[in-house]
Write an enzyme that holds these catalytic residues in place. Structure first.
Site: not given
Length: 320
Positions: A29, A54, A79, A205, A209, A211, A274, A305
């Protein structure tokens, strides 16, 4: 002593994934380059099968099952994105899949998991332990438990995304990777250290959150309550044993991004590139924007991701 995966395992995973996983595009970009004063290379895993990186780790892990494991089936907890990845991979390999999902998982992710043939078991992420539920089902039914991040075969599979990025973009000065449980970050670190040893590796992160950041700073795994954030893919409570060891050895730093910054990045991806990107998938870009001064003139890789977000939720966040 843990037997940590290596870049050789990432390379082996890449061979198993040939013809099954998409080799996702690396997008550029000019607007983003000008805004940061750097050259940005976006590895678009939102365009991967089932909409996220994943798939790589799930397919790699399941493809290594022996005959007994294939007959008995797999159980996983997630999740959403790992759930879909396991369900799709199991379907492709002729393996039955049971998926433990939180009661508040995005409806689109639950529907997709069921659509891929997964049997969904619902739990309350704020009062129940998904890992305990997974272990119980595995013991009772003889299933093989494949966790979402803390598994050598999963880590090796996730590392193939960064491997492809370096193969296409060449050496990079910095790499930004979203961080939940650490599968993608630790796998990416294996690839980066092998293919671009001088590259700075940053895990990112949600601010609520952190951790992983706390663990990185303290030198031991820190457990937190389930964080409240729109980045549902990073609502983990702790890093894994495998992922933590690789991260503290190979990663340069862990930084954070706010939900507001994630929404701003979602808007940029949608309007200028887009691309539909879920909040978790925006963590890397958000952090890079926040480190603009340090990245001047640098070649910067960002792993986007995933893109699994309910369209109504997506519209509401952008409108807000």
């Amino acid at each position: 002593m843990l037997n940590l995966p290596t870049f050789d395992d990432v390379s082996a995973a890449a061979k198993r994934l040939e013809g099954h996983a998409h080799r996702t595009p690396v997008m550029r970009s000019r607007t983003a380059d000008n805004a940061l004063g750097a050259e940005l290379f976006f590895k678009c895993e939102n365009l991967q099968r089932m909409g996220a990186f994943k798939f790589r780790g799930a397919f790699n892990a399941l493809s290594k099952f022996d005959e007994r494991q294939r007959r008995a089936g797999v159980v996983a907890f997630s999740s959403g994105n790992h759930a879909q990845a396991i369900a799709l991979s199991a379907s492709l390999l002729g393996i039955s899949a049971t998926i433990i999902m939180p009661h508040d998982a995005p409806a689109a992710k639950v529907a997709a998991t069921k659509g891929y043939g997964g049997k969904v078991v619902i739990y309350d992420r704020y009062t129940e332990d998904r890992e305990a539920i997974g272990r119980k089902l595995a013991e009772e039914q003889g299933l093989t438990l494949i966790p979402p991040y803390d598994h050598p075969d999963v880590i090796a599979g996730q590392g193939t995304a960064a491997k492809e990025l370096f193969e296409e973009a060449g050496a990079l000065d910095a790499l930004f990777v979203c961080l939940g449980g650490g599968g993608l970050l630790s796998g990416s670190a294996l690839s980066a250290r092998a293919l671009a040893p001088q590259c700075k590796i940053y895990g990112v992160e949600p601010a609520t959150g952190n951790d992983g950041q706390q663990s990185f700073r303290s030198g031991s795994i820190v457990h937190i309550d389930t964080p409240k954030t729109i980045a549902d893919g990073a609502q983990t409570q702790h890093l894994g044993n495998y992922t933590f060891e690789i991260i503290r050895r190979d990663v340069d730093d862990i930084v954070t991004a706010s939900d507001e910054e994630l929404v701003d990045c979602m808007r940029f991806f949608a309007s200028r590139m887009k691309l539909v990107v879920e909040p978790t998938g925006c963590l890397g870009f958000a952090a890079a924007r926040g480190m603009k001064a340090e990245l001047q003139g640098k070649r910067v890789g960002i792993i986007v991701s995933g893109g699994n977000v309910d369209i109504d939720r997506f519209a509401a966040l952008l409108a807000g």
